[in-house]
Design a protein around this motif. Structure first.
Motif, PDB file in Angstrom:
ATOM      1  N   UNK A   1      61.513  -0.257 -35.414  1.00 47.46           N
ATOM      2  CA  UNK A   1      61.412  -2.059 -36.279  1.00 47.46           C
ATOM      3  C   UNK A   1      60.401  -2.238 -36.873  1.00 47.46           C
ATOM      4  N   UNK A   2      59.229  -1.967 -36.677  1.00 47.26           N
ATOM      5  CA  UNK A   2      57.414  -2.458 -37.048  1.00 47.26           C
ATOM      6  C   UNK A   2      57.960  -1.239 -38.162  1.00 47.26           C
ATOM      7  N   UNK A   3      58.086  -0.080 -38.261  1.00 42.49           N
ATOM      8  CA  UNK A   3      58.272   1.176 -38.787  1.00 42.49           C
ATOM      9  C   UNK A   3      59.057   0.359 -40.243  1.00 42.49           C
ATOM     10  N   UNK A   4      60.472   0.240 -40.104  1.00 44.02           N
ATOM     11  CA  UNK A   4      61.111  -0.410 -41.542  1.00 44.02           C
ATOM     12  C   UNK A   4      61.074  -2.087 -41.887  1.00 44.02           C
TER      13      UNK A   4
ATOM     14  N   UNK B   1      57.169  -1.839 -42.105  1.00 44.34           N
ATOM     15  CA  UNK B   1      56.311  -1.362 -42.915  1.00 44.34           C
ATOM     16  C   UNK B   1      55.246  -1.477 -42.401  1.00 44.34           C
ATOM     17  N   UNK B   2      55.229  -1.620 -41.010  1.00 43.63           N
ATOM     18  CA  UNK B   2      54.181  -2.411 -40.123  1.00 43.63           C
ATOM     19  C   UNK B   2      53.507  -1.196 -38.781  1.00 43.63           C
ATOM     20  N   UNK B   3      52.709  -0.585 -40.002  1.00 46.75           N
ATOM     21  CA  UNK B   3      52.285   0.798 -39.260  1.00 46.75           C
ATOM     22  C   UNK B   3      51.521   0.910 -38.159  1.00 46.75           C
ATOM     23  N   UNK B   4      50.466  -0.459 -37.931  1.00 45.71           N
ATOM     24  CA  UNK B   4      49.932  -0.086 -37.189  1.00 45.71           C
ATOM     25  C   UNK B   4      50.531  -1.005 -35.714  1.00 45.71           C
ATOM     26  N   UNK B   5      51.092  -1.424 -36.358  1.00 44.05           N
ATOM     27  CA  UNK B   5      52.098  -2.750 -34.995  1.00 44.05           C
ATOM     28  C   UNK B   5      53.178  -0.996 -34.866  1.00 44.05           C
ATOM     29  N   UNK B   6      53.353  -0.464 -35.698  1.00 51.86           N
ATOM     30  CA  UNK B   6      54.954   0.228 -35.219  1.00 51.86           C
ATOM     31  C   UNK B   6      53.390   1.626 -33.991  1.00 51.86           C
ATOM     32  N   UNK B   7      52.352   1.871 -34.827  1.00 52.65           N
ATOM     33  CA  UNK B   7      51.791   3.083 -33.677  1.00 52.65           C
ATOM     34  C   UNK B   7      51.661   2.457 -32.292  1.00 52.65           C
ATOM     35  N   UNK B   8      51.328   1.051 -32.390  1.00 51.45           N
ATOM     36  CA  UNK B   8      50.435   0.629 -31.424  1.00 51.45           C
ATOM     37  C   UNK B   8      51.797   0.240 -30.216  1.00 51.45           C
ATOM     38  N   UNK B   9      52.784   0.004 -30.436  1.00 45.84           N
ATOM     39  CA  UNK B   9      54.682  -0.151 -29.576  1.00 45.84           C
ATOM     40  C   UNK B   9      54.551   0.871 -29.531  1.00 45.84           C
ATOM     41  N   UNK B  10      54.896   2.607 -29.821  1.00 49.16           N
ATOM     42  CA  UNK B  10      54.650   3.683 -28.896  1.00 49.16           C
ATOM     43  C   UNK B  10      53.961   4.161 -28.513  1.00 49.16           C
TER      44      UNK B  10
ATOM     45  N   UNK C   1      53.519   8.987 -37.098  1.00 48.61           N
ATOM     46  CA  UNK C   1      53.657   8.033 -37.754  1.00 48.61           C
ATOM     47  C   UNK C   1      52.101   8.137 -38.757  1.00 48.61           C
ATOM     48  N   UNK C   2      50.839   8.500 -37.091  1.00 46.47           N
ATOM     49  CA  UNK C   2      49.564   8.591 -37.401  1.00 46.47           C
ATOM     50  C   UNK C   2      49.805   9.748 -38.331  1.00 46.47           C
ATOM     51  N   UNK C   3      50.172  11.087 -38.124  1.00 46.76           N
ATOM     52  CA  UNK C   3      50.371  12.117 -39.137  1.00 46.76           C
ATOM     53  C   UNK C   3      50.392  11.571 -40.715  1.00 46.76           C
ATOM     54  N   UNK C   4      51.075  10.701 -40.824  1.00 51.04           N
ATOM     55  CA  UNK C   4      51.248   9.789 -42.490  1.00 51.04           C
ATOM     56  C   UNK C   4      50.248   8.752 -42.896  1.00 51.04           C
ATOM     57  N   UNK C   5      49.349   8.646 -42.053  1.00 48.26           N
ATOM     58  CA  UNK C   5      48.744   6.614 -42.697  1.00 48.26           C
ATOM     59  C   UNK C   5      47.538   6.542 -41.750  1.00 48.26           C
ATOM     60  N   UNK C   6      46.954   8.735 -42.162  1.00 48.14           N
ATOM     61  CA  UNK C   6      45.263   8.090 -41.902  1.00 48.14           C
ATOM     62  C   UNK C   6      45.121   9.003 -42.481  1.00 48.14           C
TER      63      UNK C   6
END
Length: 173
Positions: A95-98, A100-109, A135-140
């Motif tokens: 849901x966070x990915x949809x 665009x909350x990347x940090x929240x998505x990473x924390x939940x996974x 996610x981290x491979x795209x956002x770092x």
């Protein structure tokens, strides 16, 4: 009163049912049965909230999905349902990915993987780590992205191998 209940419980454990089924013992057995039912009800409530959240997610209603999933997560944590908590964290990650909350998505996974490991479900933990790595491979930064893309590929290739959580990843930027 607590010591009396513990004494009755010990009698049940030792198999002294005659003494355990005296009036005080019966109350304890009923109390334990009610507590078990409450735990089962809490897990079922968490599952229902998860199903509802997933339905909202599939309908594109991400804010509603997030609200229901957070309620499911609270219920799962309250009753110690690690597997259900893992599922909920992953749904919150998607849901966070949809949103665009990347940090929240990473924390939940990451939390989902940890919950699955605590529940003994290494396969689900591996899937959560694959999503986290993607996610981290795209956002770092470029160096960290290479590390996470490699980790995701390794996790996908090593489906039956042991699962270990990554050592302190670089922060999501």
């Amino acid at each position: 009163d607590r010591d009396v209940r513990i004494g009755h419980l010990e009698q049940v454990v030792r198999g002294d049912l005659a003494r355990a089924l005296e009036p005080e013992g019966r109350d304890l057995v009923q109390h334990l049965a009610l507590e078990r039912q409450r735990a089962d009800d809490a897990i079922e409530t968490a599952q229902i909230l998860n199903f509802t959240a997933d339905s909202h997610f599939r309908l594109g209603e991400y804010a509603l999905a997030q609200t229901k999933a957070l309620a499911a997560l609270d219920k799962a944590h309250d009753c110690g349902a690690r597997q259900e908590a893992g599922l909920t964290h992953c749904l919150l990650g998607e849901t966070a990915l949809k949103l665009a909350e990347w940090g929240t998505a990473a924390a939940h996974f990451d939390e989902g993987a940890e919950s699955f490991l605590q529940a003994g479900n290494e396969e689900a933990a591996r899937r959560a780590l694959v999503r986290l790595s993607a996610i981290l491979g795209q956002r770092t930064d470029a160096e960290s992205a290479d590390f996470y893309r490699h980790l995701a590929a390794e996790l996908r290739a090593n489906e039956s191998g042991p699962t270990t959580l990554h050592p302190s990843p670089p922060p999501v930027q």
